[in-house]
Motif scaffolding. Structure first.
Motif, PDB file in Angstrom:
ATOM      1  N   PHE A   1       0.809  -1.227   0.000  1.00  0.00           N
ATOM      2  CA  PHE A   1       0.000   0.000   0.000  1.00  0.00           C
ATOM      3  C   PHE A   1       0.839   1.273   0.000  1.00  0.00           C
ATOM      4  CE2 PHE A   1      -2.013  -3.468   2.348  1.00  0.00           C
ATOM      5  CZ  PHE A   1      -3.078  -3.726   1.505  1.00  0.00           C
ATOM      6  N   GLY A   2       2.139   1.129  -0.033  1.00  0.00           N
ATOM      7  CA  GLY A   2       3.022   2.305  -0.040  1.00  0.00           C
ATOM      8  C   GLY A   2       2.911   3.130   1.226  1.00  0.00           C
ATOM      9  N   ALA A   3       2.696   2.448   2.361  1.00  0.00           N
ATOM     10  CA  ALA A   3       2.478   3.179   3.613  1.00  0.00           C
ATOM     11  C   ALA A   3       3.780   3.521   4.339  1.00  0.00           C
ATOM     12  CB  ALA A   3       1.569   2.349   4.528  1.00  0.00           C
ATOM     13  N   LEU A   4       4.880   2.970   3.867  1.00  0.00           N
ATOM     14  CA  LEU A   4       6.145   3.170   4.582  1.00  0.00           C
ATOM     15  C   LEU A   4       7.155   3.915   3.733  1.00  0.00           C
ATOM     16  CD1 LEU A   4       6.844  -0.306   6.200  1.00  0.00           C
ATOM     17  CD2 LEU A   4       6.482   1.790   7.459  1.00  0.00           C
ATOM     18  N   LYS A   5       7.946   4.748   4.382  1.00  0.00           N
ATOM     19  CA  LYS A   5       9.136   5.310   3.733  1.00  0.00           C
ATOM     20  C   LYS A   5      10.157   5.681   4.812  1.00  0.00           C
ATOM     21  CE  LYS A   5       7.317   9.953   3.293  1.00  0.00           C
ATOM     22  NZ  LYS A   5       6.773  10.997   2.516  1.00  0.00           N
ATOM     23  N   TRP A   6      11.389   5.931   4.394  1.00  0.00           N
ATOM     24  CA  TRP A   6      12.428   6.303   5.348  1.00  0.00           C
ATOM     25  C   TRP A   6      12.457   7.824   5.502  1.00  0.00           C
ATOM     26  CZ3 TRP A   6      14.234   2.497   8.082  1.00  0.00           C
ATOM     27  CH2 TRP A   6      14.360   1.223   7.528  1.00  0.00           C
ATOM     28  N   ASP A   7      12.836   8.294   6.703  1.00  0.00           N
ATOM     29  CA  ASP A   7      12.932   9.752   6.864  1.00  0.00           C
ATOM     30  C   ASP A   7      14.314  10.280   6.438  1.00  0.00           C
ATOM     31  OD1 ASP A   7      14.572   9.159   8.976  1.00  0.00           O
ATOM     32  OD2 ASP A   7      13.444  10.270  10.492  1.00  0.00           O
ATOM     33  N   LYS A   8      15.218   9.376   6.052  1.00  0.00           N
ATOM     34  CA  LYS A   8      16.526   9.708   5.479  1.00  0.00           C
ATOM     35  C   LYS A   8      17.436  10.493   6.417  1.00  0.00           C
ATOM     36  CE  LYS A   8      14.693   9.542   0.866  1.00  0.00           C
ATOM     37  NZ  LYS A   8      14.494  10.147  -0.398  1.00  0.00           N
ATOM     38  N   ASN A   9      17.207  10.348   7.708  1.00  0.00           N
ATOM     39  CA  ASN A   9      18.084  11.027   8.663  1.00  0.00           C
ATOM     40  C   ASN A   9      19.261  10.106   8.976  1.00  0.00           C
ATOM     41  OD1 ASN A   9      19.212  12.493  10.749  1.00  0.00           O
ATOM     42  ND2 ASN A   9      17.761  11.705  12.263  1.00  0.00           N
ATOM     43  N   TYR A  10      20.462  10.556   8.713  1.00  0.00           N
ATOM     44  CA  TYR A  10      21.610   9.690   8.957  1.00  0.00           C
ATOM     45  C   TYR A  10      22.340  10.026  10.258  1.00  0.00           C
ATOM     46  CZ  TYR A  10      23.607  13.688   6.482  1.00  0.00           C
ATOM     47  OH  TYR A  10      23.924  14.948   6.094  1.00  0.00           O
ATOM     48  N   GLU A  11      21.824  10.991  10.992  1.00  0.00           N
ATOM     49  CA  GLU A  11      22.475  11.349  12.264  1.00  0.00           C
ATOM     50  C   GLU A  11      21.786  10.621  13.408  1.00  0.00           C
ATOM     51  OE1 GLU A  11      21.858  15.505  11.567  1.00  0.00           O
ATOM     52  OE2 GLU A  11      23.987  15.817  11.211  1.00  0.00           O
ATOM     53  N   GLY A  12      21.957   9.310  13.446  1.00  0.00           N
ATOM     54  CA  GLY A  12      21.187   8.515  14.403  1.00  0.00           C
ATOM     55  C   GLY A  12      21.929   8.133  15.666  1.00  0.00           C
ATOM     56  N   ALA A  13      23.129   8.658  15.878  1.00  0.00           N
ATOM     57  CA  ALA A  13      23.912   8.222  17.043  1.00  0.00           C
ATOM     58  C   ALA A  13      23.271   8.699  18.345  1.00  0.00           C
ATOM     59  CB  ALA A  13      25.331   8.761  16.927  1.00  0.00           C
ATOM     60  N   SER A  14      23.389   7.871  19.368  1.00  0.00           N
ATOM     61  CA  SER A  14      22.839   8.257  20.666  1.00  0.00           C
ATOM     62  C   SER A  14      23.621   7.593  21.781  1.00  0.00           C
ATOM     63  CB  SER A  14      21.367   7.846  20.752  1.00  0.00           C
ATOM     64  OG  SER A  14      20.911   8.040  22.062  1.00  0.00           O
ATOM     65  N   TYR A  15      23.524   8.190  22.988  1.00  0.00           N
ATOM     66  CA  TYR A  15      24.190   7.612  24.150  1.00  0.00           C
ATOM     67  C   TYR A  15      23.327   6.537  24.802  1.00  0.00           C
ATOM     68  CZ  TYR A  15      27.823  11.177  24.196  1.00  0.00           C
ATOM     69  OH  TYR A  15      28.893  11.955  23.880  1.00  0.00           O
ATOM     70  N   PHE A  16      22.025   6.564  24.518  1.00  0.00           N
ATOM     71  CA  PHE A  16      21.102   5.694  25.237  1.00  0.00           C
ATOM     72  C   PHE A  16      20.432   4.679  24.322  1.00  0.00           C
ATOM     73  CE2 PHE A  16      21.229   9.915  27.133  1.00  0.00           C
ATOM     74  CZ  PHE A  16      21.818   9.589  28.357  1.00  0.00           C
ATOM     75  N   LYS A  17      20.330   3.449  24.836  1.00  0.00           N
ATOM     76  CA  LYS A  17      19.743   2.352  24.073  1.00  0.00           C
ATOM     77  C   LYS A  17      18.265   2.627  23.752  1.00  0.00           C
ATOM     78  CE  LYS A  17      19.758  -2.642  24.376  1.00  0.00           C
ATOM     79  NZ  LYS A  17      19.829  -3.762  25.302  1.00  0.00           N
ATOM     80  N   GLU A  18      17.593   3.296  24.702  1.00  0.00           N
ATOM     81  CA  GLU A  18      16.158   3.547  24.551  1.00  0.00           C
ATOM     82  C   GLU A  18      15.867   4.405  23.319  1.00  0.00           C
ATOM     83  OE1 GLU A  18      17.544   4.770  27.911  1.00  0.00           O
ATOM     84  OE2 GLU A  18      17.760   2.588  27.902  1.00  0.00           O
ATOM     85  N   ASP A  19      16.838   5.239  22.949  1.00  0.00           N
ATOM     86  CA  ASP A  19      16.623   6.127  21.806  1.00  0.00           C
ATOM     87  C   ASP A  19      16.490   5.368  20.491  1.00  0.00           C
ATOM     88  OD1 ASP A  19      16.809   8.108  23.601  1.00  0.00           O
ATOM     89  OD2 ASP A  19      18.805   8.814  23.009  1.00  0.00           O
ATOM     90  N   PHE A  20      16.892   4.090  20.513  1.00  0.00           N
ATOM     91  CA  PHE A  20      16.837   3.318  19.275  1.00  0.00           C
ATOM     92  C   PHE A  20      15.521   2.553  19.114  1.00  0.00           C
ATOM     93  CE2 PHE A  20      21.432   3.730  20.066  1.00  0.00           C
ATOM     94  CZ  PHE A  20      21.727   4.457  18.936  1.00  0.00           C
ATOM     95  N   ILE A  21      14.631   2.745  20.074  1.00  0.00           N
ATOM     96  CA  ILE A  21      13.323   2.091  19.959  1.00  0.00           C
ATOM     97  C   ILE A  21      12.263   3.193  19.934  1.00  0.00           C
ATOM     98  CG2 ILE A  21      11.722   0.448  21.026  1.00  0.00           C
ATOM     99  CD1 ILE A  21      14.222  -0.770  22.427  1.00  0.00           C
ATOM    100  N   TYR A  22      11.457   3.204  18.931  1.00  0.00           N
ATOM    101  CA  TYR A  22      10.432   4.264  18.838  1.00  0.00           C
ATOM    102  C   TYR A  22       9.171   3.678  18.224  1.00  0.00           C
ATOM    103  CZ  TYR A  22      11.328   4.409  13.854  1.00  0.00           C
ATOM    104  OH  TYR A  22      11.431   4.041  12.541  1.00  0.00           O
TER     105      TYR A  22
END
Lengths: 135, 365
Positions: free
Chosen positions: A100-121
């Protein structure tokens, strides 16, 4: 003559020393990402999503945890769309699986984080936030 | 009388010259090497086992993580093995696009070789030059598939998406740039006397030894044996293309370096021919969404950047492979390290290691 090659090499480096710069001054200047770039968060179009869960079935690493609700008309709705970036390989199989074409990437490549929780959304939550911002 | 004792030095797993996480136990007599024992397994992820619990399509992104600087060739090997097993036809256009991508990846991988070799020989400048040019290829991959290293572009039955005009145009620009690029490398590295002295006549592998170790790829070709799967098997469209297989004479570090420089030229020639003869049509053949190959097994080998890469797949008729085994060229080439290092001084072990060009992702799998 010994050393001739060394001088020839130095000539190359000197030419570049005064030549054009090859790099950009990141983060002040950023390179644009391509149309097909795979990266960042998944942007879910809640209206288009039919909650068929094909994306989660296609995922090789079980990075997607979906919760589907069925209303009184027996229609399926996506209630939660949790994407675990830590498990994600960015293989694109979820997007390709979506009919259905419901998904796409937001193309943000600055994904580094200090916290593991930041990688789950939750992509549904993010969709709501976007709608609130637009309003 | 005073006696000297042999000394064992651990090089790695955290060492800048081991290109990843390889430990080499070097046995030294003074500064001379008496033995070098590679200790592997620090990057073992169990990819072969992981594939047994995934569908055939889901296995493909895992192959990216084997030889991660030459991901396209890994994708190709696995996809060809599955295509052989399931009897899937691949359209001609897909083959041309696949070949362009694989050869571009071969050049990019040789850039890493040149970069890391010069870095190991003490010239950090060399690394920057090679990586600058590799970046141009990674940008091309970013256009065609949206990823730079772990491409996951070649799929079972064809490729993920059709190549755009922008990709063809920029590939042509890159191919036009290759002679200028190689000229710069030749002036910067090949002509450099220090570079030559360090590499000529060191770590020689004879033709017989190369065969004995089961080496493949540029390493065996440097020892004087014309062994290239692209020429031997003529898989895909390689039979239609006109290219040469560069062969070395002495099997020393210098030959292994020169072979790669000449291979870049040949790869550029192949890409040029593919661009000129690009056919139209579909980019992917007919592949069922749930792929269940018939019971049986298949082995497919391809010429990866580092040598002969083989995938052996056993199917039990379900959607998941029963067993996958990968013949990794880096792992087998690395057996020669001990032979190459014996009699050399410690600084030469780094050069020997760099010219084998192993990749730990592939060694440990």
């Amino acid at each position: 003559m010994w050393g001739k090659g060394l001088v020839a090499g130095l000539r190359v480096t000197w030419r570049h020393f005064f030549g054009k710069k090859e790099t950009v001054y990141y983060p002040e200047e950023k390179l644009p990402m391509t149309e097909r770039f795979r990266g960042g968060h998944l942007v879910l179009d809640v209206e288009k999503c039919k909650a068929c869960t094909l994306c989660a079935i296609n995922c090789p690493n079980e990075a997607l945890k979906l919760r589907v609700e069925v209303d009184e008309d027996k229609k399926r709705h996506i209630a939660a769309y949790v994407h675990d970036i830590g498990r994600c390989m960015y293989c694109d199989l979820c997007l390709e699986g979506c009919n259905f074409g419901a998904l796409k990437w937001d193309k943000n490549y600055e994904g580094a984080s200090y916290f593991k929780e930041d990688f789950i959304y939750d992509a549904v939550e993010e969709a709501k936030n976007r709608r609130n911002e637009d309003e | 009388m005073a006696q000297t004792e042999k000394f064992v030095l651990n090089m790695g797993p955290q060492h800048p010259s081991t290109h990843g996480v390889l430990q080499v136990q070097v046995e030294l007599d003074g500064e001379n090497i008496v033995g070098a024992k590679p200790v592997m397994g620090y990057l073992h992820r169990g990819i072969e086992k992981l594939m047994e619990s995934r569908t055939y399509q889901q296995c493909v992104p895992f192959t990216d993580r084997l030889d991660y600087v030459s991901a396209m060739n890994n994708n190709l090997g696995f996809c060809m093995a599955v295509e052989k097993l399931a009897g899937i036809e691949v359209p001609e256009r897909a083959w041309y696009i696949r070949t362009i991508c694989c050869e571009l990846n071969r050049i990019a991988s040789h850039h890493v070789f040149i970069g890391s070799l010069t870095n190991d020989l003490g010239s950090a400048t060399g690394m920057i030059y090679a990586f600058r040019d590799r970046e141009k290829i990674l940008d091309l991959f970013n256009i065609i598939c949206g990823a730079r290293m772990t491409c996951h572009y070649i799929r079972i039955g064809g490729v993920a998406a059709d190549a755009q005009d922008e990709f063809f145009q920029k590939t042509e620009e890159f191919i036009n740039y290759v002679p200028e690029m190689l000229d710069e490398y030749n002036r910067l590295f090949t002509g450099n006397e220090i570079f030559q002295r360090r590499m000529q006549g060191t770590s020689i592998i004879s033709r017989e030894d190369a065969l004995r170790f089961g080496m493949s790829g540029p390493n065996i070709r440097a020892s004087g044996l014309s062994y290239d799967i692209r020429k031997l098997d003529k898989y895909g469209i390689y039979g239609k293309l006109d290219f040469e297989v560069p062969i070395g004479e002495n099997g020393d570090n210098w030959d292994r370096y020169l072979i790669r420089i000449r291979e870049i030229e040949e790869s550029a020639r192949i890409i040029r021919q593919c661009l000129d003869n690009m056919p139209g049509g579909a980019f992917k053949g007919k592949v069922p969404k749930v792929l269940k190959p018939p019971k049986g097994d298949a082995y497919q080998r391809v010429e990866n950047t580092r040598g002969e890469l083989g995938f052996y797949i056993v199917s039990d008729g379900t959607a998941k492979p029963y067993r996958v085994h990968i013949r990794r060229p880096s792992f087998i080439n690395l057996q020669a390290l001990d032979h190459m290092c014996r009699g050399m001084v410690l600084a030469d072990s780094v050069t020997a290691f760099a010219t084998i060009d192993p990749l730990m992702g592939e060694v440990d799998c």
